[in-house]
Design a protein around this motif. Sequence first.
Motif: not given
Length: 542
Positions: A522-542
């Motif tokens: 739940a804590r991890t999900l809150e952080r991820v949903l709070a920064h969607p662009k950063a998560v998507l950019i990181t996933a795209g680079i990976a």
Amino acid sequence: MLSKLIAWSLQNRVLVVAFAALLLATGTWTASRMPVDVFPDLTAPTVTVLTEAHGIAPEEVEALVTFPIETAVNGATGVRRVRSSTAQGIAVVWVEFEWGTDIFRDRQIVSEKLQTIAGLLPTGVSPPVLAPVSSVMGEIMMIGLTGTQSPQELRTVADWTLRRRLLAVPGVAQVIPIGGEVRQYQVLADPARMLGAGVTLDEVVEAARESNANAPGGVFMNQGQEYVVRSIGRATSVEDIALTVVKVRDGVPILLGQVADVSLGVAPKYGEGSINAKPGVVLAVQKQPGANTLELTRLIEAELADIQRTLPSGMQIHSELFRQSSFIQLAIANVLAALRDGAILVVVILFLFLWNFRATAISVLAIPLSLVVAVFAMKLLGITINTMTLGGMAIAIGALVDDAIIDVENVFRRLKENHHKPPPERQPAFTVVLEASQEIRASIVNATLIIMVVFVPLFFLGGVEGRLLRPLGFAYVVSILASLLVAVTVTPVLCLLLLPDSKAVQQEQESRLVTWLKARYARTLERVLAHPKAVLITAGIA
């Protein structure tokens, strides 16, 4: 349709459980009796043609024997490739047919083609013969024979005792001895003595050829009795051959021993055999197609043990030089270990998350039921148990419980919710299990089909790659399909029989592991949903 199948299974739960138990028992028995090999048979149906041409040089054998045979069989129905090997005095032609053709029909086709060239071969060349049916995977054993006896005695025992006894074992196609010395009765003509006696070489050869034969003389009738008349001319010793009459000159017979030296000798050697750097005879044993390698090896070793008791003192059979069964047992043991370890890991993970023995047992039961269905399918299609089929099952282990887990988890959750409702709102366990199983049927069907599609390209591979990998894909796909069938029949029935009265259903809290993971997720999900662009950019680079 699946909804009706689920409902029918729940209504006939005793029949479903009985059929599942019967399936497990018969599947285990069938698997223990199926042929076992290291790999699938990777050889296209091949007919081997052998032609002996004693004393003829390789060039003449190639032009006068090999080429006519190749020409005759090249245009035969279903032939995909013709290969040959020519040496002094022998021609070997391999005729390969298309995959899937009947080997016995192929041999008939080759036999008919060989009849067309029977009159074209040179005088003195033996008629072409077909070698026994075998394959590149057919050589299952190398047997050695050593002793204090001479190489000639070892080869004689190998040819006339071991080879003949082994050929009588059901499943053995051919036994080829290598090494030792082949005994011969030799007639060594002396030109000086032949000249003095006025005898030609042709006359010596003809006398030697006809010195070892019995001749029929018909039947003599006397007083109602029949007597078979024959001339006994079989030679049993060197002296018998030496006393053969070559010709009669001035009323005096000229004997073979007067113009030639007759003795026991050794045939020209074209190879040698050794066991542990000591001279010996090696016998290569080839099996018939479809024979169970492990069972055949046991029969051969039992026959060798019986032969060993009758051999002369000091002569020893070595059956451990090469045994394909040893490789099979090692390979199968490795794959079975992977199956065992995978099943253990699945059980542990399931128990940690469900924290209930009954729910874990229901999910795990999908593994053996799915595997025995795959075994039945392989038995029906003539596929052997080998490292590729077992490898497909090992890969499928984790996926086999997916459908069952989804159903068990949903039924488990719905039963728990139903138990904690007020009594007036509670539903019968039958209804809860039925609705919970129907609720996720689309999910498990889609998930199963997606997993199967990944392995479909394996079925379109051709050649050796297809022969090697198709059994793996077949075992995987059939196992996955079987797990889907189990998930919509056996799993709901077991859930209805075992889970409604379970203590875990009556508890409100989930297992400690699930509670701990949910809190952190739940804590991890809150952080991820709070920064969607950063998560998507990181996933795209990976």
